[in-house]
Enzyme design. Structure first.
Site, short mmCIF file in Angstrom:
data_model
loop_
_atom_site.label_atom_id
_atom_site.label_comp_id
_atom_site.label_asym_id
_atom_site.label_seq_id
_atom_site.Cartn_x
_atom_site.Cartn_y
_atom_site.Cartn_z
N THR A 52 -5.27 5.34 -7.08
CA THR A 52 -4.35 5.38 -5.94
C THR A 52 -3.01 5.11 -6.60
O THR A 52 -2.92 4.94 -7.80
CB THR A 52 -4.79 4.29 -4.94
OG1 THR A 52 -6.03 4.71 -4.37
CG2 THR A 52 -3.81 4.03 -3.83
N GLY A 67 -8.56 0.71 -5.36
CA GLY A 67 -9.70 0.68 -4.44
C GLY A 67 -9.91 -0.71 -3.88
O GLY A 67 -8.98 -1.38 -3.43
N1 GLY Z 1 -9.01 5.09 -1.05
C1 GLY Z 1 -8.85 3.72 -1.34
C2 GLY Z 1 -8.45 2.94 -0.15
O1 GLY Z 1 -7.88 3.50 0.77
O2 GLY Z 1 -8.70 1.77 -0.11
#
Ligand code: GLY
Length: 570
Positions: free
Chosen positions: A380, A473
Protein backbone atom coordinates in the site's frame (compact mmCIF):
# COMPACT_ATOMS: atom_id res chain seq x y z
CA UNK A 1 25.84 2.93 -8.37
CA UNK A 2 24.04 -0.42 -8.41
CA UNK A 3 23.49 -2.37 -5.25
CA UNK A 4 21.97 -5.79 -5.34
CA UNK A 5 18.99 -6.58 -3.17
CA UNK A 6 20.94 -8.82 -0.82
CA UNK A 7 23.31 -5.96 -0.03
CA UNK A 8 20.30 -3.64 0.47
CA UNK A 9 18.77 -6.09 2.94
CA UNK A 10 22.10 -6.41 4.71
CA UNK A 11 22.32 -2.62 4.88
CA UNK A 12 18.79 -2.53 6.41
CA UNK A 13 19.83 -5.13 8.97
CA UNK A 14 23.02 -3.29 9.89
CA UNK A 15 21.02 -0.07 10.04
CA UNK A 16 18.34 -1.56 12.31
CA UNK A 17 21.01 -2.93 14.61
CA UNK A 18 22.85 0.37 14.69
CA UNK A 19 19.77 2.44 15.45
CA UNK A 20 18.78 0.80 18.70
CA UNK A 21 17.36 3.75 20.59
CA UNK A 22 18.05 4.11 24.30
CA UNK A 23 15.74 2.03 26.46
CA UNK A 24 14.31 4.92 28.48
CA UNK A 25 13.02 8.31 27.29
CA UNK A 26 15.23 10.10 29.84
CA UNK A 27 18.39 8.79 28.08
CA UNK A 28 17.26 9.78 24.59
CA UNK A 29 19.33 11.98 22.31
CA UNK A 30 18.39 12.09 18.62
CA UNK A 31 20.41 9.88 16.27
CA UNK A 32 18.88 11.21 13.09
CA UNK A 33 16.83 14.25 12.17
CA UNK A 34 14.86 14.17 8.92
CA UNK A 35 14.78 16.99 6.39
CA UNK A 36 13.58 20.29 7.87
CA UNK A 37 11.18 22.66 6.11
CA UNK A 38 10.57 26.18 7.38
CA UNK A 39 7.21 26.45 5.66
CA UNK A 40 6.04 23.18 4.11
CA UNK A 41 6.83 19.48 3.81
CA UNK A 42 5.94 16.54 1.55
CA UNK A 43 6.77 12.92 2.46
CA UNK A 44 5.95 10.17 -0.03
CA UNK A 45 7.12 6.75 -1.18
CA UNK A 46 9.14 7.86 -4.20
CA UNK A 47 11.33 10.96 -4.64
CA UNK A 48 9.67 11.84 -7.97
CA UNK A 49 6.22 11.79 -6.35
CA UNK A 50 7.46 13.91 -3.45
CA UNK A 51 8.94 16.40 -5.91
CA UNK A 52 5.65 16.57 -7.84
CA UNK A 53 3.99 17.66 -4.58
CA UNK A 54 6.75 20.15 -3.72
CA UNK A 55 6.48 21.67 -7.20
CA UNK A 56 2.76 22.27 -6.76
CA UNK A 57 3.31 23.80 -3.31
CA UNK A 58 6.00 26.10 -4.70
CA UNK A 59 3.62 27.18 -7.46
CA UNK A 60 1.20 28.35 -4.78
CA UNK A 61 -0.93 25.25 -4.46
CA UNK A 62 -2.20 24.11 -1.09
CA UNK A 63 -1.67 20.73 0.63
CA UNK A 64 -4.73 19.27 -1.10
CA UNK A 65 -3.54 20.33 -4.56
CA UNK A 66 -0.16 18.80 -3.74
CA UNK A 67 -1.84 15.57 -2.56
CA UNK A 68 -3.59 15.21 -5.92
CA UNK A 69 -0.31 15.75 -7.79
CA UNK A 70 1.47 13.20 -5.56
CA UNK A 71 -1.38 10.71 -5.98
CA UNK A 72 -1.28 10.72 -9.78
CA UNK A 73 2.56 10.79 -9.84
CA UNK A 74 2.62 7.67 -7.62
CA UNK A 75 0.47 5.87 -10.21
CA UNK A 76 3.34 6.41 -12.68
CA UNK A 77 6.47 5.91 -10.58
CA UNK A 78 5.14 3.41 -8.01
CA UNK A 79 2.65 1.20 -9.87
CA UNK A 80 3.08 -1.42 -7.12
CA UNK A 81 0.57 0.57 -5.06
CA UNK A 82 0.22 4.11 -6.43
CA UNK A 83 -3.00 3.99 -8.31
CA UNK A 84 -5.98 5.15 -10.25
CA UNK A 85 -7.28 1.56 -10.23
CA UNK A 86 -7.57 1.31 -6.44
CA UNK A 87 -8.80 3.37 -3.52
CA UNK A 88 -7.90 4.86 -0.17
CA UNK A 89 -8.62 7.30 2.61
CA UNK A 90 -7.63 10.89 3.42
CA UNK A 91 -7.63 12.63 6.80
CA UNK A 92 -7.59 16.41 6.64
CA UNK A 93 -6.85 19.23 9.05
CA UNK A 94 -7.14 22.77 7.74
CA UNK A 95 -5.02 25.56 9.19
CA UNK A 96 -8.07 26.86 11.11
CA UNK A 97 -8.39 23.51 12.88
CA UNK A 98 -11.37 22.17 10.86
CA UNK A 99 -11.10 18.44 10.25
CA UNK A 100 -12.57 16.00 7.74
CA UNK A 101 -12.03 12.56 6.32
CA UNK A 102 -12.64 11.26 2.83
CA UNK A 103 -13.48 7.65 2.00
CA UNK A 104 -12.57 6.65 -1.55
CA UNK A 105 -12.39 2.94 -0.76
CA UNK A 106 -13.28 0.50 -3.52
CA UNK A 107 -16.73 -1.14 -3.53
CA UNK A 108 -17.85 -4.64 -4.37
CA UNK A 109 -19.42 -4.67 -7.86
CA UNK A 110 -23.21 -5.14 -8.02
CA UNK A 111 -22.60 -8.65 -9.36
CA UNK A 112 -20.62 -9.69 -6.26
CA UNK A 113 -22.01 -12.39 -3.97
CA UNK A 114 -21.28 -13.45 -0.43
CA UNK A 115 -19.87 -16.86 -1.40
CA UNK A 116 -18.18 -15.89 -4.65
CA UNK A 117 -14.75 -17.12 -3.52
CA UNK A 118 -15.96 -20.49 -2.18
CA UNK A 119 -15.79 -23.74 -4.14
CA UNK A 120 -18.54 -26.38 -4.28
CA UNK A 121 -17.38 -27.74 -0.91
CA UNK A 122 -17.67 -24.33 0.70
CA UNK A 123 -13.87 -23.89 0.91
CA UNK A 124 -12.19 -20.58 0.09
CA UNK A 125 -10.30 -20.54 -3.22
CA UNK A 126 -7.76 -17.90 -2.27
CA UNK A 127 -6.38 -17.23 -5.74
CA UNK A 128 -9.76 -15.99 -6.93
CA UNK A 129 -9.76 -13.00 -4.59
CA UNK A 130 -6.08 -12.22 -5.14
CA UNK A 131 -5.12 -12.64 -8.80
CA UNK A 132 -7.17 -11.89 -11.88
CA UNK A 133 -10.24 -9.91 -12.83
CA UNK A 134 -12.63 -11.33 -10.22
CA UNK A 135 -10.45 -9.88 -7.42
CA UNK A 136 -11.06 -6.26 -8.42
CA UNK A 137 -13.38 -3.90 -6.59
CA UNK A 138 -14.82 -0.77 -8.23
CA UNK A 139 -11.95 1.78 -8.10
CA UNK A 140 -12.38 4.91 -5.98
CA UNK A 141 -9.17 6.91 -6.36
CA UNK A 142 -10.10 9.25 -9.20
CA UNK A 143 -13.47 10.05 -7.57
CA UNK A 144 -11.60 10.66 -4.31
CA UNK A 145 -9.06 13.02 -5.84
CA UNK A 146 -11.83 14.84 -7.73
CA UNK A 147 -13.87 15.22 -4.54
CA UNK A 148 -10.81 16.49 -2.65
CA UNK A 149 -10.27 19.08 -5.34
CA UNK A 150 -13.93 20.11 -5.47
CA UNK A 151 -13.92 20.85 -1.74
CA UNK A 152 -10.38 22.10 -1.06
CA UNK A 153 -8.47 22.63 -4.32
CA UNK A 154 -7.02 26.03 -5.16
CA UNK A 155 -5.11 25.47 -8.42
CA UNK A 156 -6.85 24.25 -11.60
CA UNK A 157 -7.36 20.47 -11.68
CA UNK A 158 -5.58 20.19 -15.03
CA UNK A 159 -2.37 21.66 -13.56
CA UNK A 160 -2.25 19.00 -10.87
CA UNK A 161 -2.00 16.14 -13.37
CA UNK A 162 0.80 17.73 -15.37
CA UNK A 163 3.71 16.26 -13.37
CA UNK A 164 2.27 12.72 -13.64
CA UNK A 165 1.57 13.02 -17.36
CA UNK A 166 5.11 14.29 -17.98
CA UNK A 167 6.58 11.39 -15.99
CA UNK A 168 4.46 8.85 -17.87
CA UNK A 169 5.07 10.33 -21.31
CA UNK A 170 8.79 11.09 -21.01
CA UNK A 171 9.61 8.16 -18.74
CA UNK A 172 11.55 7.83 -15.53
CA UNK A 173 14.44 5.72 -14.33
CA UNK A 174 13.71 2.63 -12.22
CA UNK A 175 15.20 2.34 -8.76
CA UNK A 176 16.68 -0.98 -7.66
CA UNK A 177 13.59 -1.68 -5.56
CA UNK A 178 11.24 -0.90 -8.48
CA UNK A 179 13.19 -3.29 -10.72
CA UNK A 180 13.09 -5.98 -8.04
CA UNK A 181 9.33 -5.61 -7.54
CA UNK A 182 8.67 -5.81 -11.29
CA UNK A 183 10.85 -8.92 -11.53
CA UNK A 184 9.09 -10.78 -8.75
CA UNK A 185 5.68 -10.25 -10.39
CA UNK A 186 6.68 -11.47 -13.89
CA UNK A 187 4.85 -14.80 -13.74
CA UNK A 188 1.71 -13.23 -12.28
CA UNK A 189 1.69 -10.54 -15.00
CA UNK A 190 1.69 -13.29 -17.61
CA UNK A 191 -0.93 -15.44 -15.88
CA UNK A 192 -3.39 -12.62 -15.24
CA UNK A 193 -3.33 -10.92 -18.63
CA UNK A 194 -4.32 -11.79 -22.17
CA UNK A 195 -1.66 -9.54 -23.71
CA UNK A 196 2.00 -8.66 -23.09
CA UNK A 197 2.34 -5.83 -20.60
CA UNK A 198 5.17 -3.29 -20.69
CA UNK A 199 6.05 -4.58 -17.23
CA UNK A 200 7.06 -7.97 -18.64
CA UNK A 201 10.78 -8.16 -19.39
CA UNK A 202 12.24 -11.58 -20.15
CA UNK A 203 15.77 -10.37 -19.44
CA UNK A 204 14.78 -8.99 -16.08
CA UNK A 205 14.59 -5.36 -15.02
CA UNK A 206 17.62 -3.66 -13.52
CA UNK A 207 18.12 -0.39 -11.71
CA UNK A 208 18.57 2.42 -14.21
CA UNK A 209 16.20 0.94 -16.82
CA UNK A 210 13.70 3.42 -18.17
CA UNK A 211 9.93 3.17 -17.79
CA UNK A 212 7.94 5.01 -20.47
CA UNK A 213 4.15 4.64 -20.16
CA UNK A 214 2.45 6.32 -23.13
CA UNK A 215 -0.91 4.55 -22.70
CA UNK A 216 -1.02 5.65 -19.10
CA UNK A 217 -0.10 9.20 -20.18
CA UNK A 218 -3.15 9.16 -22.49
CA UNK A 219 -5.40 7.86 -19.70
CA UNK A 220 -4.17 10.58 -17.35
CA UNK A 221 -4.80 13.16 -20.09
CA UNK A 222 -8.45 12.03 -20.33
CA UNK A 223 -8.73 12.52 -16.57
CA UNK A 224 -6.93 15.85 -16.82
CA UNK A 225 -9.40 17.09 -19.45
CA UNK A 226 -12.61 15.56 -18.10
CA UNK A 227 -12.09 15.27 -14.36
CA UNK A 228 -13.93 12.42 -12.69
CA UNK A 229 -15.79 11.63 -15.91
CA UNK A 230 -12.47 11.05 -17.66
CA UNK A 231 -12.25 7.79 -15.69
CA UNK A 232 -15.82 6.70 -14.90
CA UNK A 233 -17.25 7.52 -18.35
CA UNK A 234 -15.99 7.54 -21.94
CA UNK A 235 -12.91 5.82 -23.33
CA UNK A 236 -11.28 4.78 -20.04
CA UNK A 237 -14.54 3.43 -18.61
CA UNK A 238 -15.12 1.51 -21.86
CA UNK A 239 -11.63 0.00 -21.55
CA UNK A 240 -12.31 -1.09 -17.97
CA UNK A 241 -15.67 -2.65 -18.84
CA UNK A 242 -14.23 -4.46 -21.87
CA UNK A 243 -11.32 -5.73 -19.78
CA UNK A 244 -13.82 -7.13 -17.27
CA UNK A 245 -15.99 -8.74 -19.95
CA UNK A 246 -13.04 -10.45 -21.65
CA UNK A 247 -11.33 -11.48 -18.43
CA UNK A 248 -14.32 -12.76 -16.48
CA UNK A 249 -14.54 -9.84 -14.03
CA UNK A 250 -17.65 -8.19 -12.62
CA UNK A 251 -17.26 -4.41 -12.92
CA UNK A 252 -19.86 -2.84 -15.26
CA UNK A 253 -20.58 0.68 -16.49
CA UNK A 254 -23.41 0.80 -13.91
CA UNK A 255 -20.86 0.07 -11.15
CA UNK A 256 -18.64 2.89 -12.40
CA UNK A 257 -21.63 5.27 -12.61
CA UNK A 258 -22.69 4.38 -9.07
CA UNK A 259 -19.29 4.92 -7.43
CA UNK A 260 -19.10 7.83 -4.97
CA UNK A 261 -16.39 9.00 -2.64
CA UNK A 262 -17.90 9.81 0.78
CA UNK A 263 -17.06 12.47 3.37
CA UNK A 264 -17.16 10.87 6.80
CA UNK A 265 -16.84 12.20 10.35
CA UNK A 266 -13.23 11.51 11.44
CA UNK A 267 -12.62 9.24 14.42
CA UNK A 268 -11.25 11.44 17.21
CA UNK A 269 -9.77 10.70 20.64
CA UNK A 270 -7.24 11.97 23.16
CA UNK A 271 -3.88 10.41 24.01
CA UNK A 272 -1.87 11.91 26.85
CA UNK A 273 -3.37 15.32 26.09
CA UNK A 274 -2.86 15.04 22.31
CA UNK A 275 -5.86 14.99 20.00
CA UNK A 276 -5.75 12.06 17.57
CA UNK A 277 -7.69 12.47 14.31
CA UNK A 278 -7.98 9.32 12.24
CA UNK A 279 -10.03 7.34 9.74
CA UNK A 280 -13.45 5.94 10.65
CA UNK A 281 -15.03 2.76 9.19
CA UNK A 282 -14.90 1.25 6.63
CA UNK A 283 -11.34 1.46 7.85
CA UNK A 284 -10.73 -0.28 11.14
CA UNK A 285 -7.64 1.90 11.51
CA UNK A 286 -8.94 4.87 13.50
CA UNK A 287 -11.00 2.85 15.97
CA UNK A 288 -8.28 0.26 16.54
CA UNK A 289 -5.64 2.98 16.96
CA UNK A 290 -7.75 4.81 19.55
CA UNK A 291 -8.45 1.56 21.39
CA UNK A 292 -4.71 0.85 21.49
CA UNK A 293 -3.93 4.35 22.71
CA UNK A 294 -6.59 4.11 25.44
CA UNK A 295 -4.84 0.97 26.60
CA UNK A 296 -1.37 2.54 26.31
CA UNK A 297 -2.41 5.25 28.77
CA UNK A 298 -2.61 2.55 31.46
CA UNK A 299 1.18 2.13 31.29
CA UNK A 300 4.19 4.42 31.48
CA UNK A 301 6.14 3.42 28.38
CA UNK A 302 8.60 6.25 28.92
CA UNK A 303 9.71 4.31 32.03
CA UNK A 304 9.37 0.73 30.76
CA UNK A 305 11.49 1.91 27.81
CA UNK A 306 11.44 1.69 24.04
CA UNK A 307 11.33 -1.85 22.61
CA UNK A 308 12.15 -3.52 25.91
CA UNK A 309 10.56 -6.92 26.49
CA UNK A 310 8.18 -5.36 29.04
CA UNK A 311 6.97 -2.65 26.63
CA UNK A 312 6.63 -5.04 23.66
CA UNK A 313 4.77 -7.53 25.87
CA UNK A 314 2.30 -4.84 27.00
CA UNK A 315 1.79 -3.53 23.45
CA UNK A 316 1.18 -7.10 22.26
CA UNK A 317 -1.40 -7.73 24.98
CA UNK A 318 -3.26 -4.57 23.89
CA UNK A 319 -3.01 -5.54 20.23
CA UNK A 320 -4.38 -9.08 20.62
CA UNK A 321 -7.53 -7.69 22.27
CA UNK A 322 -8.02 -4.89 19.75
CA UNK A 323 -7.56 -7.16 16.70
CA UNK A 324 -10.03 -9.63 18.18
CA UNK A 325 -12.58 -6.78 18.30
CA UNK A 326 -11.63 -5.78 14.77
CA UNK A 327 -12.37 -9.27 13.47
CA UNK A 328 -15.79 -9.34 15.09
CA UNK A 329 -17.23 -5.84 14.95
CA UNK A 330 -15.71 -3.84 12.09
CA UNK A 331 -17.07 -3.48 8.57
CA UNK A 332 -18.69 -1.01 6.17
CA UNK A 333 -20.94 1.24 8.33
CA UNK A 334 -23.35 1.64 5.40
CA UNK A 335 -24.09 -2.11 5.63
CA UNK A 336 -23.36 -3.06 9.20
CA UNK A 337 -24.06 -1.29 12.46
CA UNK A 338 -20.49 -0.91 13.72
CA UNK A 339 -20.63 -0.43 17.52
CA UNK A 340 -18.28 2.58 17.44
CA UNK A 341 -19.42 4.02 20.78
CA UNK A 342 -18.94 0.71 22.55
CA UNK A 343 -15.49 0.13 21.06
CA UNK A 344 -14.31 3.60 22.07
CA UNK A 345 -15.99 3.56 25.48
CA UNK A 346 -13.26 3.88 28.18
CA UNK A 347 -15.20 1.55 30.49
CA UNK A 348 -15.44 -1.12 27.80
CA UNK A 349 -11.72 -0.90 27.09
CA UNK A 350 -10.87 -0.78 30.80
CA UNK A 351 -12.69 -4.07 31.17
CA UNK A 352 -10.98 -5.54 28.07
CA UNK A 353 -7.53 -4.60 29.35
CA UNK A 354 -8.07 -5.51 33.00
CA UNK A 355 -6.91 -9.08 32.36
CA UNK A 356 -3.46 -7.99 31.14
CA UNK A 357 -0.66 -9.31 33.30
CA UNK A 358 2.84 -7.85 33.28
CA UNK A 359 4.27 -11.31 33.99
CA UNK A 360 2.59 -13.64 31.52
CA UNK A 361 1.16 -13.56 28.03
CA UNK A 362 -2.54 -14.23 27.47
CA UNK A 363 -3.22 -16.97 24.90
CA UNK A 364 -5.28 -15.82 21.95
CA UNK A 365 -8.51 -17.66 22.53
CA UNK A 366 -8.54 -19.79 19.42
CA UNK A 367 -5.58 -20.26 17.12
CA UNK A 368 -6.59 -20.70 13.50
CA UNK A 369 -4.34 -21.49 10.59
CA UNK A 370 -3.42 -17.84 10.05
CA UNK A 371 -0.33 -17.58 7.90
CA UNK A 372 1.79 -14.51 8.36
CA UNK A 373 4.18 -15.09 5.46
CA UNK A 374 2.53 -12.51 3.25
CA UNK A 375 2.62 -9.80 5.90
CA UNK A 376 5.91 -8.88 4.27
CA UNK A 377 3.98 -7.36 1.40
CA UNK A 378 3.85 -3.66 2.22
CA UNK A 379 2.55 -2.47 -1.08
CA UNK A 380 0.00 0.00 0.00
CA UNK A 381 1.42 3.53 0.07
CA UNK A 382 1.10 6.60 2.26
CA UNK A 383 1.89 10.30 1.83
CA UNK A 384 1.82 13.17 4.31
CA UNK A 385 1.77 16.86 3.34
CA UNK A 386 1.73 20.21 5.17
CA UNK A 387 1.53 23.46 3.18
CA UNK A 388 2.67 27.04 3.88
CA UNK A 389 -0.70 27.91 5.49
CA UNK A 390 -0.45 24.95 7.87
CA UNK A 391 -3.11 22.82 6.12
CA UNK A 392 -2.32 19.14 6.54
CA UNK A 393 -3.39 15.99 4.73
CA UNK A 394 -2.62 12.36 5.46
CA UNK A 395 -3.47 9.91 2.66
CA UNK A 396 -3.13 6.13 2.51
CA UNK A 397 -3.98 4.52 -0.82
CA UNK A 398 -3.71 1.02 -2.19
CA UNK A 399 -4.21 -1.64 -4.81
CA UNK A 400 -4.04 -4.10 -1.87
CA UNK A 401 -1.39 -6.59 -3.04
CA UNK A 402 1.57 -5.17 -4.98
CA UNK A 403 0.35 -4.42 -8.53
CA UNK A 404 -3.14 -5.32 -7.20
CA UNK A 405 -4.75 -8.25 -9.02
CA UNK A 406 -1.92 -7.99 -11.62
CA UNK A 407 -4.48 -7.22 -14.34
CA UNK A 408 -3.64 -4.18 -16.43
CA UNK A 409 -6.56 -2.54 -18.22
CA UNK A 410 -5.68 -3.11 -21.86
CA UNK A 411 -4.91 0.14 -23.67
CA UNK A 412 -5.19 2.21 -20.49
CA UNK A 413 -1.88 1.29 -18.84
CA UNK A 414 -2.89 0.91 -15.19
CA UNK A 415 -3.36 -2.02 -12.82
CA UNK A 416 -6.60 -2.88 -11.06
CA UNK A 417 -6.81 -3.59 -7.34
CA UNK A 418 -7.39 -6.95 -5.64
CA UNK A 419 -9.22 -5.28 -2.77
CA UNK A 420 -11.97 -7.95 -2.73
CA UNK A 421 -9.53 -10.02 -0.67
CA UNK A 422 -10.03 -7.54 2.19
CA UNK A 423 -13.55 -8.90 2.64
CA UNK A 424 -14.00 -11.92 4.84
CA UNK A 425 -14.59 -14.60 2.18
CA UNK A 426 -15.69 -17.00 4.92
CA UNK A 427 -15.88 -16.36 8.68
CA UNK A 428 -12.68 -17.38 10.45
CA UNK A 429 -10.62 -18.01 7.30
CA UNK A 430 -7.69 -15.58 7.10
CA UNK A 431 -7.07 -13.25 4.15
CA UNK A 432 -3.61 -12.52 2.71
CA UNK A 433 -2.67 -10.56 5.81
CA UNK A 434 -3.68 -13.42 8.13
CA UNK A 435 -6.70 -11.35 9.23
CA UNK A 436 -9.90 -13.15 10.06
CA UNK A 437 -13.35 -11.60 9.87
CA UNK A 438 -17.00 -12.21 10.50
CA UNK A 439 -20.48 -11.20 9.33
CA UNK A 440 -19.62 -7.51 9.67
CA UNK A 441 -17.18 -7.83 6.76
CA UNK A 442 -18.98 -10.40 4.60
CA UNK A 443 -19.21 -9.68 0.86
CA UNK A 444 -22.31 -7.86 -0.41
CA UNK A 445 -22.99 -5.97 -3.66
CA UNK A 446 -21.95 -2.31 -3.39
CA UNK A 447 -20.33 -2.80 0.02
CA UNK A 448 -16.90 -1.45 0.97
CA UNK A 449 -14.40 -4.01 2.27
CA UNK A 450 -12.87 -3.46 5.70
CA UNK A 451 -9.46 -1.79 5.70
CA UNK A 452 -6.58 -1.33 8.13
CA UNK A 453 -5.40 1.92 6.56
CA UNK A 454 -4.79 4.49 9.27
CA UNK A 455 -4.00 7.95 7.91
CA UNK A 456 -3.72 10.04 11.07
CA UNK A 457 -3.13 13.63 12.21
CA UNK A 458 -2.16 14.55 15.78
CA UNK A 459 -2.72 17.91 17.50
CA UNK A 460 -0.94 19.24 20.56
CA UNK A 461 -2.37 22.20 22.46
CA UNK A 462 -4.88 22.78 19.69
CA UNK A 463 -2.18 23.06 17.01
CA UNK A 464 -0.96 20.70 14.31
CA UNK A 465 1.67 18.35 15.77
CA UNK A 466 2.16 15.29 13.59
CA UNK A 467 1.00 13.72 10.32
CA UNK A 468 1.54 9.98 10.09
CA UNK A 469 0.67 6.83 8.16
CA UNK A 470 2.12 3.80 6.44
CA UNK A 471 1.37 0.82 4.21
CA UNK A 472 1.62 -2.74 5.54
CA UNK A 473 -1.82 -4.40 5.50
CA UNK A 474 -2.69 -5.62 8.96
CA UNK A 475 0.53 -4.10 10.33
CA UNK A 476 -0.51 -0.55 9.40
CA UNK A 477 -2.38 0.04 12.67
CA UNK A 478 0.46 -1.14 14.90
CA UNK A 479 3.10 0.80 12.92
CA UNK A 480 1.10 4.03 13.24
CA UNK A 481 0.59 3.23 16.95
CA UNK A 482 4.37 2.88 17.40
CA UNK A 483 5.12 6.10 15.49
CA UNK A 484 2.89 7.98 17.94
CA UNK A 485 4.35 6.26 21.02
CA UNK A 486 7.89 6.87 19.75
CA UNK A 487 7.29 10.61 19.55
CA UNK A 488 4.95 11.20 22.50
CA UNK A 489 6.15 8.59 25.03
CA UNK A 490 9.77 8.15 23.99
CA UNK A 491 10.40 11.74 22.89
CA UNK A 492 12.07 10.80 19.59
CA UNK A 493 12.74 12.97 16.57
CA UNK A 494 10.45 12.13 13.65
CA UNK A 495 13.23 10.39 11.73
CA UNK A 496 14.27 8.29 14.74
CA UNK A 497 10.62 7.39 15.37
CA UNK A 498 10.40 6.11 11.79
CA UNK A 499 13.82 4.41 11.78
CA UNK A 500 13.20 2.52 15.03
CA UNK A 501 12.67 -1.26 14.72
CA UNK A 502 8.98 -2.22 14.60
CA UNK A 503 7.04 -5.13 16.03
CA UNK A 504 3.51 -6.31 15.29
CA UNK A 505 0.85 -8.58 16.76
CA UNK A 506 -2.77 -9.14 15.68
CA UNK A 507 -4.55 -11.71 17.90
CA UNK A 508 -4.41 -14.45 15.27
CA UNK A 509 -1.91 -15.85 14.58
CA UNK A 510 -0.74 -15.80 18.20
CA UNK A 511 2.79 -14.49 17.55
CA UNK A 512 4.85 -11.32 17.69
CA UNK A 513 6.25 -10.35 14.29
CA UNK A 514 9.62 -8.62 14.50
CA UNK A 515 11.95 -7.19 11.87
CA UNK A 516 14.80 -9.63 11.28
CA UNK A 517 17.83 -8.93 13.45
CA UNK A 518 16.38 -5.78 14.96
CA UNK A 519 15.76 -6.78 18.59
CA UNK A 520 18.62 -7.45 21.01
CA UNK A 521 18.96 -11.00 22.36
CA UNK A 522 17.92 -10.07 25.91
CA UNK A 523 14.65 -8.57 24.66
CA UNK A 524 13.87 -11.73 22.66
CA UNK A 525 14.69 -13.93 25.65
CA UNK A 526 12.55 -11.73 27.90
CA UNK A 527 9.58 -12.06 25.56
CA UNK A 528 10.02 -15.82 25.26
CA UNK A 529 10.11 -16.11 29.05
CA UNK A 530 6.74 -14.34 29.14
CA UNK A 531 5.41 -17.05 26.80
CA UNK A 532 5.56 -15.21 23.45
CA UNK A 533 6.56 -16.78 20.17
CA UNK A 534 8.46 -14.50 17.79
CA UNK A 535 8.48 -14.75 14.01
CA UNK A 536 10.67 -12.62 11.77
CA UNK A 537 10.04 -10.59 8.64
CA UNK A 538 12.42 -8.45 6.62
CA UNK A 539 10.54 -5.25 7.38
CA UNK A 540 7.27 -3.79 8.63
CA UNK A 541 5.79 -0.71 6.96
CA UNK A 542 7.13 2.17 4.89
CA UNK A 543 6.20 5.30 6.80
CA UNK A 544 5.95 8.86 5.53
CA UNK A 545 5.44 11.30 8.37
CA UNK A 546 5.82 14.93 9.42
CA UNK A 547 6.43 16.42 12.87
CA UNK A 548 5.96 20.06 13.83
CA UNK A 549 9.00 21.04 15.91
CA UNK A 550 8.82 23.40 18.88
CA UNK A 551 10.08 26.30 16.68
CA UNK A 552 7.24 25.72 14.19
CA UNK A 553 9.43 24.18 11.47
CA UNK A 554 8.57 20.78 9.98
CA UNK A 555 10.65 17.61 10.20
CA UNK A 556 9.94 14.97 7.56
CA UNK A 557 10.39 11.35 8.64
CA UNK A 558 10.47 8.87 5.76
CA UNK A 559 11.35 5.19 5.61
CA UNK A 560 14.43 5.79 3.44
CA UNK A 561 16.00 2.55 4.74
CA UNK A 562 12.94 0.39 4.18
CA UNK A 563 12.08 1.71 0.70
CA UNK A 564 12.53 4.62 -1.69
CA UNK A 565 10.56 6.93 0.62
CA UNK A 566 11.62 10.57 0.54
CA UNK A 567 10.69 13.75 2.36
CA UNK A 568 11.43 17.25 1.14
CA UNK A 569 10.51 20.60 2.62
CA UNK A 570 11.22 24.28 2.03
N1 GLY B 1 -5.64 -3.41 1.52
C1 GLY B 1 -5.12 -3.18 2.81
C2 GLY B 1 -6.06 -2.46 3.69
O1 GLY B 1 -6.92 -1.75 3.18
O2 GLY B 1 -5.97 -2.58 4.87
Amino acid sequence: MKRNLASSLLALLVFLLSCQPPRSAADYTPKAIGPIGDSAMVAATHPLATRAGVKILREGGNAFDAAIAVHFALQVVFPEAGNIGGGGFAVIRESDGSIASLDFREKAPAGAARDMYLDENGDVVQERSRIGHLAAGVPGSVAGMWELHQKYGSLPWADLLKPAIKLAYEGHVLTELAAHNLNRAQEAFKTANRFVLWTVNEEGWVEGDSSIQRELAATLSFIQNNGRDGFYKGIVADQIVKEMQLGGGLITQEDLDAYEAIWREPTVGIYRGHRIISMPPPSSGGIALLQLLQGAERFDFSKTGHNTSETIHLMTELERRVYADRATYLGDPDYYDVPVNMLLDPEYNEERYSSISRNKKTNSTEIKEGKVDIIESVETTHYSIVDVEGNAVSVTTTLNGYFGCKVMVRGAGFFLNNEMDDFSAKPGVPNQFGLVGAESNAIAPGKRMLSSMTPTIVEKNGRLFMVTGTPGGATIITSVFQSILNVIDHGMSMQDAVDAPRVHSQWLPDVIVSEEGSLPGDVITGLEELGHELVYRTQLGKMNTILVRPDGTYEGGSDRNRGDCYAEGF
